[in-house]
Design an enzyme around this catalytic site. Structure first.
Site, PDB file in Angstrom:
ATOM      1  N   LYS A  18      14.676  -3.396  -3.445  1.00  0.00           N
ATOM      2  CA  LYS A  18      13.341  -2.835  -3.195  1.00  0.00           C
ATOM      3  C   LYS A  18      13.252  -1.431  -3.779  1.00  0.00           C
ATOM      4  O   LYS A  18      12.355  -1.099  -4.531  1.00  0.00           O
ATOM      5  CB  LYS A  18      13.094  -2.788  -1.687  1.00  0.00           C
ATOM      6  CG  LYS A  18      11.888  -1.982  -1.280  1.00  0.00           C
ATOM      7  CD  LYS A  18      11.954  -1.579   0.185  1.00  0.00           C
ATOM      8  CE  LYS A  18      10.791  -0.683   0.543  1.00  0.00           C
ATOM      9  NZ  LYS A  18       9.495  -1.364   0.431  1.00  0.00           N
ATOM     10  N   HIS A 723      -3.374  -4.938  -3.289  1.00  0.00           N
ATOM     11  CA  HIS A 723      -1.964  -5.107  -3.641  1.00  0.00           C
ATOM     12  C   HIS A 723      -1.663  -4.533  -5.013  1.00  0.00           C
ATOM     13  O   HIS A 723      -0.523  -4.504  -5.438  1.00  0.00           O
ATOM     14  CB  HIS A 723      -1.570  -6.583  -3.631  1.00  0.00           C
ATOM     15  CG  HIS A 723      -1.395  -7.119  -2.249  1.00  0.00           C
ATOM     16  ND1 HIS A 723      -2.423  -7.695  -1.551  1.00  0.00           N
ATOM     17  CD2 HIS A 723      -0.323  -7.147  -1.427  1.00  0.00           C
ATOM     18  CE1 HIS A 723      -1.976  -8.068  -0.357  1.00  0.00           C
ATOM     19  NE2 HIS A 723      -0.717  -7.743  -0.260  1.00  0.00           N
ATOM     20  N   CYS A 755      -7.878  -5.463   2.274  1.00  0.00           N
ATOM     21  CA  CYS A 755      -6.892  -5.337   3.340  1.00  0.00           C
ATOM     22  C   CYS A 755      -6.626  -3.850   3.580  1.00  0.00           C
ATOM     23  O   CYS A 755      -7.288  -2.998   2.984  1.00  0.00           O
ATOM     24  CB  CYS A 755      -5.614  -6.085   2.909  1.00  0.00           C
ATOM     25  SG  CYS A 755      -4.403  -6.260   4.232  1.00  0.00           S
TER      26      CYS A 755
HETATM   27  N1  GLN Z   1      -5.213  -3.200  10.164  1.00  0.00           N
HETATM   28  C1  GLN Z   1      -4.140  -3.553   9.286  1.00  0.00           C
HETATM   29  C2  GLN Z   1      -4.056  -2.534   8.167  1.00  0.00           C
HETATM   30  O1  GLN Z   1      -5.062  -2.039   7.765  1.00  0.00           O
HETATM   31  C3  GLN Z   1      -4.341  -4.928   8.696  1.00  0.00           C
HETATM   32  C4  GLN Z   1      -3.235  -5.316   7.777  1.00  0.00           C
HETATM   33  C5  GLN Z   1      -3.221  -6.766   7.363  1.00  0.00           C
HETATM   34  O2  GLN Z   1      -4.163  -7.464   7.415  1.00  0.00           O
HETATM   35  N2  GLN Z   1      -2.129  -7.244   6.918  1.00  0.00           N
HETATM   36  O3  GLN Z   1      -2.982  -2.242   7.653  1.00  0.00           O
HETATM   37 ZN    ZN Z   2      -5.156  -7.841   5.523  1.00  0.00          ZN
END
Ligand code: GLN
Ligand code: ZN
Length: 789
Positions: A18, A723, A755
């Site tokens: 990593k 990502h 996310c």
């Molecule tokens: N609330 C989390 C974040 O913002 C959600 C993360 C996820 O969905 N994996 O990190």
């Molecule tokens: Zn997420």
């Protein structure tokens, strides 16, 4: 009787790989240095297995980023958009099968995984999704109608040759590849009008070439992973299994091929699997112990000429997905049953699946209390269990007694069983799983209460977890910071991010989750029934690892878990602040779960704890509360016949967690990086007021499903992929919002990233969110008022 293994953890005992990858990406180390670390980690894994006397050691289960992406590279299935990067690649020369990896091909590989924004190029990464029902994410192969394949990487060949040279205590190095049908099935058609399974005729010759090259280098065994054989298959796919493996067999008849299935049973595919002309078949007897009987009957009834008559059975009796000590008595019963039918010579004792899904070594865990530690086994310990089982079946029963003691101590332990928790679960009533009023009523009340603009903007919760932030926790642990100093520093980070969100003009703010190491670990630490490891890392995707908590006992919430930080954050602003919780199914799914009671039972225990927390947040002044359930889909059983039962309790768990609040409190949920189309009605029945959902990598494909289903509640389709370090442009986001507005009622649409942002840098985050807010502003003018930007 052989001792086998299907795969081993690959990030390095100290997560060396990593660290090396991340340093390479930020140009801190050279390509040579990266390769050196990679080879060390890979070979250390082999040596550990050799020392444990494993007879068949998997080779090529190692990967710099992802084993499916490795296959994409190996088979030359490089999507067209990466062509500009291939210009610099080995000129126009063909691949030299013996040459060491060069930086150009490694960079191409990483570009496919992470996107590429350099030298005037801007190329999006490949899609990523969850590996069956695990929390590992793989890169989705992309196929076109005119797709061609060719050997494009020599990693597997070189790795095999290295393993061969190392001798490995006389063990047999066994190259592992994803089988041709699973490789196609794992991918996606990138244009209409063809079936990716039809590519098989172009694909199989390349596999055969690879197998021949391996054979040339001395390979005796090869493992071809065909997990899809344990899933629902249509008639065409079943027939192709026969065709493909017959062809392979006819071209490399001497090669011993082990077909590995895992994560479920063969069930209706048993006959197909047993008719394949291969040397060995691997069965996951942890997920599906009952398949053994069926398989043994088929073997006994098979005609003399059938391959089943001689097939070697690799029996996955040791749980490759969980951290509990094997129950030798149970495993031996299964093994003996098979021995009675096929004889010892035709048995390989194995873990249920690759050990990649469990941490390296329990010996590092000096802080786990002796009692619980005595119930557990990580990858290295599981290798020893394979040896123990081999001894026991061979007549040396020494190991059996100790094992019995450990299993019984766990069954009886008082730290596992809490009568009050069990009672509360039994007493759950139907009223506990419904909001007070239906959504339409709640929506009206919430709109009056919040007066948000159209296309309200928000984020998913976390903001960049910089080194500074992570160090605060490390320093607190080491005693270099007092609790007060630590909290003051987290308060400052929280206030700063709130001010920044206000300035940017986001509508619903978050506190940034700086106090959290991880969205599950944080809750596990506050709940009873969980224990934690120091070094129990497992790979989640690429270089990202998680340290899943271990749920060993009945779960209960002794104190508030998040109120301190969410209440603090709400006090810092007049804007709406979202309280941020992880949902019961996700906590369950991302932990190592006890295997001594049904998962549903553990889920309901967690749901009650989260319910209490939701109510506490509401009382503390939070008007919006998000309960993340990114893992709801990955808990879905792989076989459709088992779906309803799972969805029933999973949805119920979420509803129990979320239904204790007033109508005017807005419940959000969040989901990401899974296929949601097929469970959309269950997502709707979770009845969250708002769902934010990952969607940008699949270019809003998902929304079609939401639109067709007429998803009733509000929805924030992610407008950019988090990502990747790439910054989305305003136009690109506006384009996605325009498309979303064409399929969903615009007044129900929220604007947010895919996310949380914890893995991103501040620079990327600021640029991306500022484009997002501007795009939402233009969307309001353009799509609602119709005035143009
Ligand atoms: N609330 C989390 C974040 O913002 C959600 C993360 C996820 O969905 N994996 O990190
Ligand atoms: Zn997420």
């Amino acid at each position: 009787m052989l001792k086998g293994n299907l795969g081993y953890p690959r990030v390095g005992v100290q997560r060396q790989l990593k660290k090396a990858c991340e340093q390479y990406w930020s140009s801190k180390i050279s390509h040579d240095e990266l390769m050196k670390v990679a080879i060390n980690v890979e070979e250390e894994g082999w040596q550990t297995q050799a020392k444990a006397h494993i007879d068949l050691i998997p080779i090529n289960d190692f990967s710099l980023y992802d084993q499916v992406l490795d296959m994409v590279l190996l088979l030359g299935a490089i999507p067209h958009r990466y062509k500009p990067l291939m210009a610099t690649l080995r000129g126009s020369k063909d691949l030299d099968l013996e040459a060491p990896a060069d930086s150009a091909s490694t960079d191409l590989y990483f570009a496919m995984a992470r996107g590429y924004q350099k030298n005037g190029l801007d190329i999006t990464p490949m899609e990523m999704t969850k590996w069956f029902d695990t929390n590992y994410h793989y890169i989705v192969p992309e196929f076109t109608a005119s797709q061609s394949f060719q050997i494009f990487s020599n990693h597997v060949l070189r790795a095999f040759s290295r393993a061969k040279e190392l001798n490995l205590g006389g063990a047999t190095p066994k190259p592992v590849l994803i089988g041709p049908l699973s490789f196609l099935l794992l991918g996606k058609e990138k244009e209409e009008g063809f079936d990716r399974l039809d590519l098989v005729s172009k694909l199989v010759p390349v596999y055969i070439q690879i197998l021949m090259e391996l054979q040339k280098r001395g390979a005796v065994w090869v493992q071809l992973d065909e997990p899809y054989l344990a899933l629902d298959l249509n008639a065409k796919a079943k027939q192709l299994f026969n065709q493909v493996y017959s062809e392979i067999h006819s071209k490399v008849p001497e090669l011993k091929i082990l077909i590995a299935t895992y994560f479920d049973g063969l069930a209706d595919n048993s006959a197909t699997a047993l008719s394949l002309p291969v040397t060995a078949l691997h069965l996951d007897l942890v997920r599906s112990p009952q398949q053994l009987d069926a398989v043994l009957v088929l073997i006994q009834q098979a005609p003399q000429t059938s391959p089943a008559r001689n097939v070697i059975l690799s029996l996955g009796v040791i749980d490759g997905r969980n951290v509990w000590k094997n129950d030798y008595k149970k495993s031996c019963e299964l093994l003996q049953k098979a021995v009675a039918v096929v004889g010892k010579e035709r048995i390989v004792i194995s873990p249920s699946c690759s050990l990649f899904h469990v941490p390296f070594d329990l010996d590092f865990e000096t802080d786990i209390p002796k009692e619980t530690k005595g119930w557990m086994a990580f990858a290295k310990q599981k290798l020893l269990e394979i040896s123990d089982l081999h001894d026991i079946i061979s007549g040396n029963e020494e190991a059996l007694h100790e094992n019995r003691k450990a299993i019984e101590s766990r069954n009886r332990s008082e730290i596992v069983h809490n009568p009050l928790v069990k009672k509360r679960v039994v007493e759950i009533g139907p009223g506990d799983a419904v909001r007070k009023s239906p959504f339409s009523v709640r929506q009206k009340l919430q709109r009056e209460r919040f007066s948000l603009p159209h296309f309200p903007t928000t984020t998913i919760g976390s903001f960049p977890q910089t080194t500074d932030i992570r160090q605060l926790r490390a320093k607190l642990r080491k005693g270099e910071l007092t609790q007060e100093q630590y909290e003051a520093a987290i308060e400052k980070a929280t206030t700063d991010v709130i001010r920044w969100q206000e300035e940017l003009g986001l509508d619903v703010l978050v506190h940034g989750e700086f106090e959290r190491n991880d969205m599950v670990e944080y809750f596990g630490e506050a709940l009873n029934g969980f224990l934690f490891t120091k070094n129990g890392w497992v790979t989640s995707y690429g270089s990202r690892c998680v340290k899943p908590p271990v749920i060993y006992g009945d779960v209960h919430r002794p104190n508030d878990m998040t109120v301190r930080w969410s209440a603090y954050a709400q006090l810092q602003t007049t804007k709406l602040m979202k309280g941020m919780l992880t949902g019961p199914v996700t906590i369950l799914q991302w932990s190592f779960v006890r295997d001594d009671q049904p998962r549903s039972n553990t889920a309901l225990q967690i749901a009650l704890a989260i319910r209490d927390e939701v109510i506490a947040l509401e009382s503390a002044g939070l008007k919006v509360i998000q309960i993340d359930e990114p893992a709801i889909r990955e808990g879905l059983p792989l076989r459709q016949r088992d779906w309803e039962q799972y969805l029933d309790w999973a949805v119920k768990a979420f509803r129990i967690a979320s239904s204790g609040v007033l109508d005017t409190t807005q419940i959000h949920t969040h989901m990401c990086y899974s296929e949601f189309n097929d469970i959309i009605e269950h997502i709707a029945s979770m009845d969250a007021d708002v769902i934010t959902i990952e969607n940008s990598r699949s270019q809003m494909e998902l929304l079609q499903a939401f639109a067709q289903f007429k998803y009733p509640n509000e929805i924030g389709p992610g407008v950019y992929d988090i990502h990747s370090p790439r910054v989305p442009s305003i136009d690109e986001i506006l384009e996605l919002l325009t498309r979303a507005s064409a399929i969903l009622p615009p007044e129900n649409i929220w604007v947010n990233p895919d996310c949380g942002l914890k893995t991103r840098s501040w620079e990327e985050t600021k640029a991306s969110l500022s484009n997002m807010v501007e795009a939402a502003r233009r969307a309001r003018n353009f799509l609602i008022k119709g005035t143009g930007a």
